[in-house]
Scaffold this motif. Structure first.
Motif, PDB file in Angstrom:
ATOM      1  N   ILE A   1       0.840  -1.258   0.088  1.00  0.00           N
ATOM      2  CA  ILE A   1      -0.161   0.135  -0.036  1.00  0.00           C
ATOM      3  C   ILE A   1       0.899   1.225   0.164  1.00  0.00           C
ATOM      4  N   ALA A   2       1.774   1.384  -0.962  1.00  0.00           N
ATOM      5  CA  ALA A   2       2.309   2.398  -1.269  1.00  0.00           C
ATOM      6  C   ALA A   2       3.676   2.852  -0.402  1.00  0.00           C
ATOM      7  N   VAL A   3       3.994   1.603   0.201  1.00  0.00           N
ATOM      8  CA  VAL A   3       5.279   1.513   1.301  1.00  0.00           C
ATOM      9  C   VAL A   3       6.415   1.332   0.670  1.00  0.00           C
ATOM     10  N   SER A   4       6.518   0.074   0.075  1.00  0.00           N
ATOM     11  CA  SER A   4       8.057  -0.409  -0.636  1.00  0.00           C
ATOM     12  C   SER A   4       8.123   0.549  -1.736  1.00  0.00           C
ATOM     13  N   THR A   5       8.673   1.574  -1.535  1.00  0.00           N
ATOM     14  CA  THR A   5       9.414   2.739  -2.629  1.00  0.00           C
ATOM     15  C   THR A   5      10.432   2.030  -3.442  1.00  0.00           C
ATOM     16  N   LEU A   6      11.365   1.289  -2.835  1.00  0.00           N
ATOM     17  CA  LEU A   6      12.461   0.878  -3.608  1.00  0.00           C
ATOM     18  C   LEU A   6      12.362  -0.679  -4.035  1.00  0.00           C
ATOM     19  N   GLY A   7      10.966  -1.114  -3.944  1.00  0.00           N
ATOM     20  CA  GLY A   7      10.637  -2.707  -3.961  1.00  0.00           C
ATOM     21  C   GLY A   7      11.437  -3.447  -2.859  1.00  0.00           C
ATOM     22  N   HIS A   8      11.582  -4.487  -3.200  1.00  0.00           N
ATOM     23  CA  HIS A   8      12.060  -5.688  -2.165  1.00  0.00           C
ATOM     24  C   HIS A   8      13.540  -5.968  -2.215  1.00  0.00           C
ATOM     25  N   ASN A   9      14.140  -5.727  -1.157  1.00  0.00           N
ATOM     26  CA  ASN A   9      15.354  -6.252  -1.180  1.00  0.00           C
ATOM     27  C   ASN A   9      16.509  -5.546  -2.005  1.00  0.00           C
ATOM     28  N   HIS A  10      16.435  -3.998  -2.039  1.00  0.00           N
ATOM     29  CA  HIS A  10      16.986  -3.157  -2.406  1.00  0.00           C
ATOM     30  C   HIS A  10      18.442  -2.963  -1.849  1.00  0.00           C
ATOM     31  N   PRO A  11      19.719  -3.226  -2.383  1.00  0.00           N
ATOM     32  CA  PRO A  11      20.857  -3.379  -1.670  1.00  0.00           C
ATOM     33  C   PRO A  11      21.443  -2.360  -0.809  1.00  0.00           C
ATOM     34  N   ARG A  12      20.977  -1.023  -1.680  1.00  0.00           N
ATOM     35  CA  ARG A  12      21.202   0.111  -0.764  1.00  0.00           C
ATOM     36  C   ARG A  12      20.519   0.193   0.597  1.00  0.00           C
ATOM     37  N   LEU A  13      19.277  -0.002   0.688  1.00  0.00           N
ATOM     38  CA  LEU A  13      18.387  -0.150   1.530  1.00  0.00           C
ATOM     39  C   LEU A  13      18.717  -0.957   2.860  1.00  0.00           C
ATOM     40  N   VAL A  14      19.026  -2.429   2.350  1.00  0.00           N
ATOM     41  CA  VAL A  14      19.443  -3.422   3.003  1.00  0.00           C
ATOM     42  C   VAL A  14      20.664  -2.927   3.840  1.00  0.00           C
ATOM     43  N   GLU A  15      21.514  -2.807   3.130  1.00  0.00           N
ATOM     44  CA  GLU A  15      23.110  -2.174   3.833  1.00  0.00           C
ATOM     45  C   GLU A  15      22.948  -1.009   4.806  1.00  0.00           C
ATOM     46  N   ALA A  16      22.015   0.009   4.333  1.00  0.00           N
ATOM     47  CA  ALA A  16      21.717   1.096   5.356  1.00  0.00           C
ATOM     48  C   ALA A  16      20.942   0.661   6.787  1.00  0.00           C
ATOM     49  N   ILE A  17      20.045  -0.288   6.814  1.00  0.00           N
ATOM     50  CA  ILE A  17      19.253  -0.748   7.790  1.00  0.00           C
ATOM     51  C   ILE A  17      20.303  -1.740   8.469  1.00  0.00           C
ATOM     52  N   SER A  18      20.989  -2.599   7.984  1.00  0.00           N
ATOM     53  CA  SER A  18      21.928  -3.543   8.557  1.00  0.00           C
ATOM     54  C   SER A  18      22.813  -2.608   9.314  1.00  0.00           C
ATOM     55  N   ARG A  19      23.526  -1.723   8.657  1.00  0.00           N
ATOM     56  CA  ARG A  19      24.829  -0.786   9.413  1.00  0.00           C
ATOM     57  C   ARG A  19      24.158  -0.254  10.430  1.00  0.00           C
ATOM     58  N   GLN A  20      22.892   0.447  10.488  1.00  0.00           N
ATOM     59  CA  GLN A  20      22.503   1.107  11.726  1.00  0.00           C
ATOM     60  C   GLN A  20      21.941   0.096  12.682  1.00  0.00           C
ATOM     61  N   ALA A  21      21.487  -1.023  12.505  1.00  0.00           N
ATOM     62  CA  ALA A  21      21.029  -1.850  13.278  1.00  0.00           C
ATOM     63  C   ALA A  21      22.125  -2.421  13.950  1.00  0.00           C
ATOM     64  N   GLY A  22      23.346  -2.346  13.523  1.00  0.00           N
ATOM     65  CA  GLY A  22      24.465  -2.924  14.404  1.00  0.00           C
ATOM     66  C   GLY A  22      25.158  -1.774  15.202  1.00  0.00           C
ATOM     67  N   ARG A  23      24.633  -0.416  15.014  1.00  0.00           N
ATOM     68  CA  ARG A  23      24.983   0.588  16.070  1.00  0.00           C
ATOM     69  C   ARG A  23      24.125   0.866  17.289  1.00  0.00           C
ATOM     70  N   VAL A  24      22.968   1.521  16.661  1.00  0.00           N
ATOM     71  CA  VAL A  24      22.005   2.047  17.714  1.00  0.00           C
ATOM     72  C   VAL A  24      20.485   2.036  17.005  1.00  0.00           C
ATOM     73  N   LEU A  25      19.590   1.349  17.725  1.00  0.00           N
ATOM     74  CA  LEU A  25      18.261   1.394  17.218  1.00  0.00           C
ATOM     75  C   LEU A  25      17.580   2.813  17.729  1.00  0.00           C
ATOM     76  N   HIS A  26      17.654   2.742  18.832  1.00  0.00           N
ATOM     77  CA  HIS A  26      16.666   3.789  19.505  1.00  0.00           C
ATOM     78  C   HIS A  26      17.304   4.422  20.652  1.00  0.00           C
ATOM     79  N   THR A  27      16.891   5.787  20.939  1.00  0.00           N
ATOM     80  CA  THR A  27      17.582   6.336  22.208  1.00  0.00           C
ATOM     81  C   THR A  27      16.589   7.242  22.893  1.00  0.00           C
ATOM     82  N   SER A  28      15.398   7.705  21.940  1.00  0.00           N
ATOM     83  CA  SER A  28      14.137   8.436  22.589  1.00  0.00           C
ATOM     84  C   SER A  28      14.585  10.075  22.121  1.00  0.00           C
TER      85      SER A  28
END
Length: 393
Positions: free
Chosen positions: A40-67
């Motif tokens: 419903i108009a959410v997956s702008t870059l389609g599925h498994n876009h390498p740039r998006l996967v890399e950005a999410i993976s990199r950030q998940a390995g640093r910090v997800l949430h601080t408030s």
């Protein structure tokens, strides 16, 4: 696995997907489906876009949430990027379109009290609008089906026909309590209805004349889907408040309420908030999404491929009795039929195509911005025969 402990708020289709690649999703049996709804108009870059996967993976390995009681540099960077793309001045981050629209409604009421001295502020909203399912956004929406059973609704909304500037002028002539006008420039749930550019320019002028805020809900049509970053840019106007969500982070939950002009500086500490809003993970995904849209020229692709889909259906369905109109802008396309057509969603699913039906009789397509010419050809050649067959019965 049973759904018995999941609250029954959705009529779910009998399929579950295990993975995706580009414009395609794959189910548990390995069957592939062309995804023309992109969550419903959410997956702008389609599925498994390498740039998006890399950005999410990199950030998940640093910090997800601080408030938001601390600075979040990625949030500040995203706010600056969005301000640069839109010409807006301030951004409030949240998790969804509903929350962004709730913030916009609160801003309008706050503006009415603080700047205009209005005791009971009203907001002009549109027929066939849909802004969310909280009590305030549901009250601003026009779906009696969605509202039923949740009365009393929140007061303070005045409804007018979509695209009718004279109706807005009539309210302006007799009401002193109006403080804002709220609309989608391209209604999604209401049936893929496109507002005219001249209407939007007239509405902008009317808001300026009366000191109202112009609130534009870009939750479904924003972030490049119409061929520009934001749908209102086609008309060359500037809203006072804009809301974003859905495709902003390509699947990671995020919402944003942007302000300019009269709405700048209204909210101060304590006036509004959101625990998860603008967390590092969501902002990393949104920044990657903006980078890819820009570098891969996906707005140009959205307009070109969207036009090809529109033209393809127009040719394939020419003269077919029961097809009322094919409309939309960019990669937001609707085919209106003269009868309810919800069963086409299941027929399309069986044929390996993912589409939706909204407003009972409008087939809605919201492909990812990476949708290719080949994908467009497959969509038209697969769906048009199903529509013809359905209408012939």
């Amino acid at each position: 696995m049973s759904l018995s402990h999941v609250m029954n708020t959705y009529t779910r289709l009998p399929v579950a997907f295990t993975h995706g690649q580009g414009s395609w999703l794959f189910d548990e049996a390995g069957k592939r489906y062309l995804d023309a709804i992109s969550g419903i108009a959410v997956s702008t870059l389609g599925h498994n876009h390498p740039r998006l996967v890399e950005a999410i993976s990199r950030q998940a390995g640093r910090v997800l949430h601080t408030s938001n009681i601390y600075r979040i540099p990625l949030q500040e960077e995203l706010a600056s990027r969005l301000a640069g793309l839109s010409g807006m001045d301030e951004v409030f981050f949240c998790n969804s379109g509903l929350e962004a629209n709730e913030a916009a409604i609160k801003l309008a009421r706050f503006y009415g009290h603080k700047k205009k001295g209005v005791e009971l502020p009203s907001i002009i909203v549109m027929e066939r609008a849909f802004h969310g399912r909280s009590l305030a956004t549901l009250s601003a929406s026009a779906s009696r089906k969605a509202q039923a059973g949740f009365e009393p609704l929140v007061p303070g909304f005045v409804r007018v026909p979509f695209g009718n500037i004279d109706a807005v002028r009539q309210i302006a002539s007799r009401s002193r309590d109006v403080v804002a006008v709220m609309l989608e420039v391209l209604q999604g749930e209401g049936g893929v209805n496109v507002v005219g550019d001249e209407y939007l320019r007239s509405l902008r002028a009317l808001c300026g004349e009366h000191g109202w805020l112009l609130i534009v809900d870009e939750v479904q049509c924003g972030t490049g889907r119409t061929g520009k970053w934001f749908g209102w840019q086609h008309a060359g106007v500037q809203p006072d408040i804009m809301t974003l969500a859905k495709g902003l982070a390509s699947g990671v939950p995020i919402g944003a309420c942007l302000v300019s002009g009269r709405a700048v500086g209204l909210f101060q500490p304590g006036n509004h908030g959101c625990t998860f809003g603008g967390n590092p993970l969501a902002c990393a995904a949104a920044l990657a999404t903006i980078d890819v849209i820009t570098e891969e020229k996906l707005m140009d692709n959205a307009m070109r491929v969207g036009n090809a889909i529109h033209a393809g259906f127009k040719k394939a369905l020419e003269g077919v009795a029961g097809v009322t109109e094919i409309r939309g802008r960019g990669l937001m396309i609707g085919i209106e039929l003269d009868r309810p057509c919800g069963e086409l969603v299941t027929r399309a699913l069986e044929a390996g195509l993912l589409v939706s039906v909204t407003s009972d009789n409008v087939i809605r397509m919201l492909p990812a911005l990476i949708f290719s010419d080949s994908d467009a050809k497959t969509l038209v050649e697969g769906l048009a025969p199903l529509i013809r067959e359905f209408l012939s019965q």
